[in-house]
Design a protein around this motif. Structure first.
Motif, PDB file in Angstrom:
ATOM      1  N   LEU A  75       0.827  -1.208   0.000  1.00 15.40           N
ATOM      2  CA  LEU A  75       0.000   0.000   0.000  1.00 15.40           C
ATOM      3  C   LEU A  75       0.857   1.251   0.000  1.00 15.40           C
ATOM      4  CD1 LEU A  75       0.130   1.349   3.076  1.00 15.40           C
ATOM      5  CD2 LEU A  75      -1.435  -0.517   3.607  1.00 15.40           C
ATOM      6  N   LEU A  76       0.232   2.338  -0.429  1.00 13.54           N
ATOM      7  CA  LEU A  76       0.822   3.667  -0.352  1.00 13.54           C
ATOM      8  C   LEU A  76      -0.126   4.574   0.410  1.00 13.54           C
ATOM      9  CD1 LEU A  76       1.937   4.168  -4.083  1.00 13.54           C
ATOM     10  CD2 LEU A  76       3.335   3.342  -2.188  1.00 13.54           C
ATOM     11  N   VAL A  77       0.430   5.516   1.140  1.00 12.36           N
ATOM     12  CA  VAL A  77      -0.339   6.604   1.727  1.00 12.36           C
ATOM     13  C   VAL A  77      -0.003   7.849   0.923  1.00 12.36           C
ATOM     14  CG1 VAL A  77      -0.684   8.064   3.753  1.00 12.36           C
ATOM     15  CG2 VAL A  77      -0.411   5.587   4.028  1.00 12.36           C
ATOM     16  N   LEU A  78      -1.030   8.471   0.375  1.00 14.17           N
ATOM     17  CA  LEU A  78      -0.846   9.651  -0.463  1.00 14.17           C
ATOM     18  C   LEU A  78      -1.348  10.897   0.240  1.00 14.17           C
ATOM     19  CD1 LEU A  78      -2.215   8.138  -3.822  1.00 14.17           C
ATOM     20  CD2 LEU A  78       0.113   8.035  -2.906  1.00 14.17           C
ATOM     21  N   ASP A  79      -0.812  12.048  -0.128  1.00 15.56           N
ATOM     22  CA  ASP A  79      -1.336  13.293   0.410  1.00 15.56           C
ATOM     23  C   ASP A  79      -2.527  13.726  -0.447  1.00 15.56           C
ATOM     24  OD1 ASP A  79      -0.426  14.610  -1.885  1.00 15.56           O
ATOM     25  OD2 ASP A  79       1.132  15.755  -0.849  1.00 15.56           O
ATOM     26  N   PRO A  80      -3.232  14.799  -0.105  1.00 14.48           N
ATOM     27  CA  PRO A  80      -4.419  15.182  -0.878  1.00 14.48           C
ATOM     28  C   PRO A  80      -4.137  15.467  -2.347  1.00 14.48           C
ATOM     29  CG  PRO A  80      -4.445  16.271   1.261  1.00 14.48           C
ATOM     30  CD  PRO A  80      -3.104  15.598   1.141  1.00 14.48           C
ATOM     31  N   GLN A  81      -2.898  15.795  -2.701  1.00 14.71           N
ATOM     32  CA  GLN A  81      -2.534  16.051  -4.099  1.00 14.71           C
ATOM     33  C   GLN A  81      -2.037  14.789  -4.804  1.00 14.71           C
ATOM     34  OE1 GLN A  81      -1.486  18.353  -1.526  1.00 14.71           O
ATOM     35  NE2 GLN A  81      -3.440  19.314  -2.101  1.00 14.71           N
ATOM     36  N   GLY A  82      -2.130  13.632  -4.148  1.00 15.93           N
ATOM     37  CA  GLY A  82      -1.741  12.375  -4.773  1.00 15.93           C
ATOM     38  C   GLY A  82      -0.264  12.065  -4.689  1.00 15.93           C
ATOM     39  N   ARG A  83       0.506  12.838  -3.913  1.00 17.29           N
ATOM     40  CA  ARG A  83       1.936  12.572  -3.774  1.00 17.29           C
ATOM     41  C   ARG A  83       2.174  11.484  -2.731  1.00 17.29           C
ATOM     42  NH1 ARG A  83       2.147  18.565  -4.383  1.00 17.29           N
ATOM     43  NH2 ARG A  83       1.701  18.651  -2.152  1.00 17.29           N
ATOM     44  N   VAL A  84       3.198  10.675  -2.953  1.00 17.51           N
ATOM     45  CA  VAL A  84       3.493   9.560  -2.055  1.00 17.51           C
ATOM     46  C   VAL A  84       4.084  10.082  -0.755  1.00 17.51           C
ATOM     47  CG1 VAL A  84       4.823   7.433  -1.734  1.00 17.51           C
ATOM     48  CG2 VAL A  84       3.875   7.989  -3.996  1.00 17.51           C
ATOM     49  N   GLU A  85       3.443   9.738   0.358  1.00 20.46           N
ATOM     50  CA  GLU A  85       3.969  10.097   1.679  1.00 20.46           C
ATOM     51  C   GLU A  85       4.607   8.896   2.371  1.00 20.46           C
ATOM     52  OE1 GLU A  85       0.857  11.996   3.956  1.00 20.46           O
ATOM     53  OE2 GLU A  85       1.550  13.962   3.284  1.00 20.46           O
ATOM     54  N   HIS A  86       3.956   7.733   2.280  1.00 21.49           N
ATOM     55  CA  HIS A  86       4.448   6.535   2.956  1.00 21.49           C
ATOM     56  C   HIS A  86       4.186   5.319   2.074  1.00 21.49           C
ATOM     57  CE1 HIS A  86       4.559   9.134   6.473  1.00 21.49           C
ATOM     58  NE2 HIS A  86       3.253   9.358   6.339  1.00 21.49           N
ATOM     59  N   ALA A  87       4.954   4.255   2.329  1.00 20.59           N
ATOM     60  CA  ALA A  87       4.784   3.000   1.591  1.00 20.59           C
ATOM     61  C   ALA A  87       5.077   1.841   2.530  1.00 20.59           C
ATOM     62  CB  ALA A  87       5.727   2.950   0.386  1.00 20.59           C
ATOM     63  N   ALA A  88       4.377   0.721   2.319  1.00 22.03           N
ATOM     64  CA  ALA A  88       4.607  -0.433   3.183  1.00 22.03           C
ATOM     65  C   ALA A  88       4.147  -1.715   2.521  1.00 22.03           C
ATOM     66  CB  ALA A  88       3.881  -0.266   4.521  1.00 22.03           C
ATOM     67  N   ILE A 100       5.451  -3.661   6.691  1.00 26.22           N
ATOM     68  CA  ILE A 100       6.907  -3.646   6.613  1.00 26.22           C
ATOM     69  C   ILE A 100       7.309  -2.370   5.878  1.00 26.22           C
ATOM     70  CG2 ILE A 100       8.960  -4.871   5.817  1.00 26.22           C
ATOM     71  CD1 ILE A 100       7.260  -7.429   5.783  1.00 26.22           C
ATOM     72  N   ALA A 101       7.934  -1.454   6.590  1.00 28.01           N
ATOM     73  CA  ALA A 101       8.257  -0.141   6.037  1.00 28.01           C
ATOM     74  C   ALA A 101       9.746   0.124   6.119  1.00 28.01           C
ATOM     75  CB  ALA A 101       7.494   0.952   6.790  1.00 28.01           C
ATOM     76  N   ASP A 102      10.225   1.015   5.259  1.00 27.47           N
ATOM     77  CA  ASP A 102      11.603   1.469   5.394  1.00 27.47           C
ATOM     78  C   ASP A 102      11.760   2.145   6.751  1.00 27.47           C
ATOM     79  OD1 ASP A 102      12.732   0.600   3.003  1.00 27.47           O
ATOM     80  OD2 ASP A 102      12.022   2.336   1.896  1.00 27.47           O
ATOM     81  N   ALA A 103      12.896   1.902   7.394  1.00 29.98           N
ATOM     82  CA  ALA A 103      13.098   2.391   8.755  1.00 29.98           C
ATOM     83  C   ALA A 103      12.940   3.907   8.861  1.00 29.98           C
ATOM     84  CB  ALA A 103      14.477   1.965   9.259  1.00 29.98           C
ATOM     85  N   GLY A 104      13.353   4.634   7.834  1.00 37.68           N
ATOM     86  CA  GLY A 104      13.226   6.081   7.871  1.00 37.68           C
ATOM     87  C   GLY A 104      11.803   6.575   7.734  1.00 37.68           C
ATOM     88  N   ASP A 105      10.917   5.717   7.259  1.00 35.30           N
ATOM     89  CA  ASP A 105       9.518   6.097   7.042  1.00 35.30           C
ATOM     90  C   ASP A 105       8.601   5.613   8.150  1.00 35.30           C
ATOM     91  OD1 ASP A 105       7.216   7.027   5.657  1.00 35.30           O
ATOM     92  OD2 ASP A 105       6.927   5.076   4.715  1.00 35.30           O
ATOM     93  N   ALA A 106       8.961   4.516   8.820  1.00 38.99           N
ATOM     94  CA  ALA A 106       8.058   3.845   9.757  1.00 38.99           C
ATOM     95  C   ALA A 106       7.542   4.746  10.881  1.00 38.99           C
ATOM     96  CB  ALA A 106       8.732   2.602  10.327  1.00 38.99           C
TER      97      ALA A 106
END
Length: 375
Positions: A75-88, A100-106
């Motif tokens: 999955l991805l978490v997007l901001d209101p403009q559709g930009r990628v904020e988080h991924a897991a 399971i996320a990158d350590a810098g993003d978790a």
């Protein structure tokens, strides 16, 4: 310190085992399915509760309502403009959903999820007591990793990367018949401290299994054109640019934050940038780094996001380029000189605009009133 860092020959880069003395040999073993790779740069987030799947489905890019115990997705978490904020990466065991996320993003991902809970029956916890181990499926390494995976609710927590095929509801922008991701059978097992120590002992006792560091794992990822939050995402990224819609976005699910932009770019527009694979000139000792500028002639057209030395392909990289960047050979400018690079286009400039919108006929002049004499 993790038991992985105590393995003889382990070379650490902060908390990540970079290699065990011979990255090329390790990469070959990982590719054969005989090596396990400690992933110190991943963090596990647990989402527990009866509403976890319906809630995550409503706020992320992926359809999760039919996820069964043991199933994997992304999955991805997007901001209101559709930009990628988080991924897991996502695996569910029937009671909890494990991210399971990158350590810098978790930490930021977990914090955002906690703010979004409201009245949903869901509890978000960063599980610092758990670690991740990566393997290529089909060999002794997978057998060992699956055997070591924790089973808090009777289901081994092993994530199967969905990048190897276009997922239901997804779409691939790459136009070639062969996609290197089809051969990328990547698995990540979630392990605890006891399992980690036991796994180290088991691998040490076997002649047919070994260890591989992060350099080896990254080389296989780059060769598979697989995007990653820690490398390919910046504050302008939308999922179309990296072909991430093939595995992490469901185009026909219900509304979620950023969905309007996803649909608009996919159906009517074009992503402003595109991911490309670069084969780098290895005749000199110059090796680019993430962030190095990519040039077409004298024009800056993008930058390197990931770079690796592949055991068969040689020096390779992923780069995010302007949509209008030419498909010709490029140059990567490094601190030590320029490196020639040839492109293998992943996302073409014409990506998007998939909707078949009928073109209306335009009238050149207004119709005139009928002549009464014709009556």
């Amino acid at each position: 310190m993790s038991a992985f860092s105590q393995i003889p020959g382990a070379v650490l880069d902060h908390d990540v085992v970079s290699h065990f003395g011979d990255p090329t040999r390790e990469q070959r073993a990982l590719d054969r399915g005989t090596a396990l790779s400690p992933l110190g740069d991943r963090t596990i987030v647990e989402v527990e509760g009866a509403d976890r799947l319906t809630w995550l489905d409503s706020i992320t890019s992926q359809s999760l309502l039919r996820l069964h115990p043991g199933d994997s997705t992304e999955l991805l978490v997007l901001d209101p403009q559709g930009r990628v904020e988080h991924a897991a990466g996502v695996v569910d065991d029937g009671v909890s959903t494990w991210l399971i996320a990158d350590a810098g993003d978790a930490p930021a991902l977990a914090a955002w999820l906690k703010r979004m809970v409201f009245r949903a029956r869901a509890v978000v916890t960063v599980r610092d007591d758990l670690s991740a181990v990566g393997v290529i499926a089909g060999g002794v390494a997978e057998e060992l990793a699956v055997g070591a995976a924790v089973t808090p609710h009777e289901v081994p927590l092993v994530w199967s990367d969905p990048w190897n095929a276009v997922q239901p509801g997804g779409h691939q922008y790459h136009l070639g018949e062969d996609h290197p991701g089809a051969e990328y059978a990547w698995r990540i097992a979630i392990v605890d401290a006891d399992a980690t120590a036991a796994l180290v002992a088991r691998v040490d006792a076997r002649a047919d299994a070994t260890w591989a560091g992060a350099l080896a794992a990254e080389a296989l990822r780059v060769a598979a054109w697989r995007p990653r939050w820690a490398r390919e995402v910046d504050d302008r990224s939308i999922p179309h640019e990296t072909d991430w819609i093939r595995s992490a976005v469901h185009l026909s699910k219900g509304c979620y934050r950023g969905q309007e932009t996803v649909a608009k770019v996919h159906n009517l527009g074009h992503p402003p940038r595109r991911l490309t694979a670069l084969h780098l000139d290895g005749s000199d000792s110059i090796f680019p780094a993430p962030g190095d500028v990519v040039l077409a002639g004298d024009d800056e057209v993008g930058q390197i996001t990931s770079v690796a030395r592949h055991h068969e392909l040689g020096p390779i990289a992923l780069a995010i380029l302007s949509r209008r960047a030419p498909a010709d050979a490029l140059v990567v400018r490094t601190a030590h000189g320029d490196v020639a690079a040839s492109q293998e286009i992943i996302v073409p400039a014409e990506a998007g605009a998939t909707a078949n919108v009928p073109r209306l006929t335009r009238l050149s002049r207004r119709p005139t009133a009928p002549d009464p004499r014709d009556a």
